[in-house]
Motif scaffolding. Structure first.
Motif, mmCIF file in Angstrom:
data_model
loop_
_atom_site.group_PDB
_atom_site.id
_atom_site.type_symbol
_atom_site.label_atom_id
_atom_site.label_comp_id
_atom_site.label_asym_id
_atom_site.label_seq_id
_atom_site.Cartn_x
_atom_site.Cartn_y
_atom_site.Cartn_z
ATOM 1 N N VAL A 141 -5.606 -0.817 6.373
ATOM 2 C CA VAL A 141 -5.046 0.397 5.777
ATOM 3 C C VAL A 141 -6.172 1.358 5.402
ATOM 4 N N GLU A 189 0.820 -1.211 0.000
ATOM 5 C CA GLU A 189 0.000 0.000 0.000
ATOM 6 C C GLU A 189 0.856 1.265 0.000
ATOM 7 N N HIS A 193 -1.640 8.047 -6.946
ATOM 8 C CA HIS A 193 -2.390 8.052 -5.693
ATOM 9 C C HIS A 193 -2.936 6.667 -5.401
ATOM 10 N N ASN A 194 -2.700 6.218 -4.187
ATOM 11 C CA ASN A 194 -3.254 4.938 -3.773
ATOM 12 C C ASN A 194 -4.661 5.175 -3.226
ATOM 13 N N PRO A 195 -5.683 4.649 -3.893
ATOM 14 C CA PRO A 195 -7.045 4.937 -3.434
ATOM 15 C C PRO A 195 -7.341 4.399 -2.031
ATOM 16 N N HIS A 196 -6.596 3.374 -1.595
ATOM 17 C CA HIS A 196 -6.812 2.851 -0.246
ATOM 18 C C HIS A 196 -6.153 3.722 0.801
ATOM 19 N N LYS A 197 -5.172 4.501 0.351
ATOM 20 C CA LYS A 197 -4.402 5.310 1.297
ATOM 21 C C LYS A 197 -3.996 6.590 0.585
ATOM 22 N N ASN A 225 -5.156 -6.951 5.516
ATOM 23 C CA ASN A 225 -4.114 -5.927 5.393
ATOM 24 C C ASN A 225 -4.669 -4.666 4.762
ATOM 25 N N ILE A 226 -5.275 -4.844 3.581
ATOM 26 C CA ILE A 226 -5.784 -3.694 2.845
ATOM 27 C C ILE A 226 -6.953 -3.066 3.603
ATOM 28 N N ARG A 262 3.225 3.329 -3.974
ATOM 29 C CA ARG A 262 3.073 4.551 -4.757
ATOM 30 C C ARG A 262 3.694 5.737 -4.057
ATOM 31 N N TRP A 305 -2.726 10.129 -0.285
ATOM 32 C CA TRP A 305 -1.884 11.078 0.445
ATOM 33 C C TRP A 305 -1.745 12.331 -0.403
ATOM 34 N N GLU A 364 2.315 -3.333 -7.503
ATOM 35 C CA GLU A 364 1.232 -3.683 -6.595
ATOM 36 C C GLU A 364 0.328 -4.749 -7.225
#
Lengths: 319, 149
Positions: free
Chosen positions: B70, A179, B141-145, B66-67, A182, B147, A205
């Protein structure tokens, strides 16, 4: 008279340019170490907070110094020991000297530190570019694969590329959470920094997701084989397929360090196709499911019949 | 009674009779059982298949723990799994039933994150013409996290 005023203007102009050239950069946080290291350095929550404060200092043009924060730095040094103590390395008895050098068996500090070199010394085993070799003393398979990678070649030639500790934080030596790819890999692999392909973090990923899918498929196949065996089917060939796939699965972790996603994907795909072959061998043909008849529309016939009946009456009356 | 009135009343009577007749044919039996609607519809709606399962079931049973953790800690925790990944009921009941690929198109993220004058200013929004070179957002951009810098 005219000449003199021209000279004066020239001198003033030159002085002004000089001031502009030597003017210190107004925004100190621009292009500072922090740009990369706010996400690249090993962080426990405490250190993250510390770093946030550092960034705020830099934005206000205040340098943080060891004189101001001696106690804080000391605390962080203890944190390193704390992190190691909770790591797998501590569990397996890999102590400080394995990586940092020195001889803990010596009686005096001077003797123990004879071979010890500071981390900033290019001869130190934990110097940035020496890290792969140091880790490779135990993790030889990973090192072999890493030596084939573009990261390693860039590390050798430019001294500028991720090393082992970029992803496996020193002292905790955890594996980087996908996670965070990125965020972490994105320091170089992004559309704004034209140093590396921007789509790599996402691809990486996806690839790890594929590994999980492979694990899942292998589990399913083994379940199916178990039941097929109970029903008296010959499963020897299918078991051979799953064993091969399991072996490939075991090799994937070291192979990851090659950082060659195309090769990695090919290996996963071949393992997946073996699993599919195994499934085909043990699975019986699927039973076709019956489709339900579409329900009729009630009332529709009644309405149309009535309307036509009324129309007939209407015409008769008109006559 | 005058003949033109007679005719009018006959027609009115006919219309009323026709209405009552049609109504008796068209209105289903269970109408008015519970209220001003068809009583059977309750049963029919109850028997509709459920397609969505809710985010909690994704983190359960050691599947996507895990996901899930997060996501649950981060800023997108108000956007549920199935918002992007699609209905998951079938997949939860039988893990071998695969999910549809998640919707990660630029326009889909833009439903919330493209600049609109009506949105609160503090809400993260981008000008799609000036940001991201028209690439899919998920490259960076990580849609799960998510930033933000």
């Amino acid at each position: 008279m005219r000449m003199i005023s021209f000279d004066k203007i020239l001198i003033v102009f030159l002085i002004l340019t000089g001031i502009l050239v030597f003017l210190p950069d107004v925004n100190a946080s621009e292009n500072s170490c922090v740009d990369c290291h706010k996400t690249l350095t090993p962080f426990i929550e405490e250190q993250k907070r510390f770093n946030q404060i550092r960034i705020q200092h830099l934005e206000r043009n205040a340098e943080c110094s060891l004189e101001c924060h001696e106690d804080r730095v000391r605390q962080l040094a203890t944190a390193n020991f704390q992190q190691w103590a909770e790591s797998v390395h501590a569990l397996k008895g890999v102590t400080c000297e394995a990586c940092h050098g020195g001889d803990p068996k010596q009686a005096t500090k001077e003797k123990a530190h004879i071979d010890f070199k500071n981390i900033t010394d290019p001869e130190s085993p934990v110097y940035y570019t020496n890290v792969p070799k140091t880790c490779g003393k135990c993790h030889s398979q990973e090192l072999d694969n890493f030596e084939n990678s573009t990261h390693f070649r860039k590390l050798e030639s430019l001294q500028l590329a991720p090393t082992c500790t970029t992803c496996h934080h020193p002292h905790t030596f955890t594996v980087l959470n996908p996670e965070d790819f990125r965020n972490s890999c994105g320091n170089c692999h992004s559309i704004y920094k034209k140093v590396a392909p921007y789509d790599i973090p996402l691809k990486a990923e996806d690839m790890l997701r594929k590994v999980n899918k492979l694990k899942f498929n292998i589990d399913n196949a083994r379940q199916d084989i178990f039941w097929a065996k109970k029903n008296g089917t010959d499963v020897a060939q299918a078991e051979k397929y799953t064993d091969n796939a399991l072996k490939t699965l075991g090799e994937l972790a070291p192979m990851w360090h090659e950082f060659n996603l195309t090769h990695f994907e090919d290996v996963i795909d071949s393992a997946n196709s073996e699993i599919k072959d195994a499934e085909d061998l043990v699975k019986s043909a699927p039973v076709p499911t019956e489709t339900a008849a579409a329900p009729g529309v009630p009332g529709f016939i009644g309405i149309t019949g009535l309307i036509s009946l009324m129309a007939v009456f209407y015409i008769l009356r008109k006559k | 009674m005058q003949p033109h009135l007679k005719r009018a009343f006959t027609i009115l009577a006919l219309i009323i009779i026709a209405f009552i007749f049609v109504r008796s044919l068209v209105v289903p039996e269970s109408f008015g059982q519970y209220g001003w609607y068809r009583g059977d519809s309750v049963k029919e709606i109850r028997n509709l298949t459920v397609n969505y399962r809710g985010s909690a079931s994704c983190g359960e049973e050691n599947c996507h723990e895990n996901i899930y953790t997060v996501w649950a800690k981060d800023r997108h925790k108000t956007v549920n799994c199935e918002t992007c990944h699609g209905p998951a009921q079938k997949h939860v009941l039988d893990a071998r039933e695969p999910l549809m690929p998640a919707n990660d198109s630029r326009d889909y993220c833009g439903k919330c994150h493209f600049k609109r004058i009506s949105r609160p200013e503090a809400f993260p929004q981008i000008d799609p013409g000036a940001h991201g070179e028209d690439l899919r957002c998920v490259y960076c951009h990580n849609p799960h996290k998510p930033w933000f810098d």
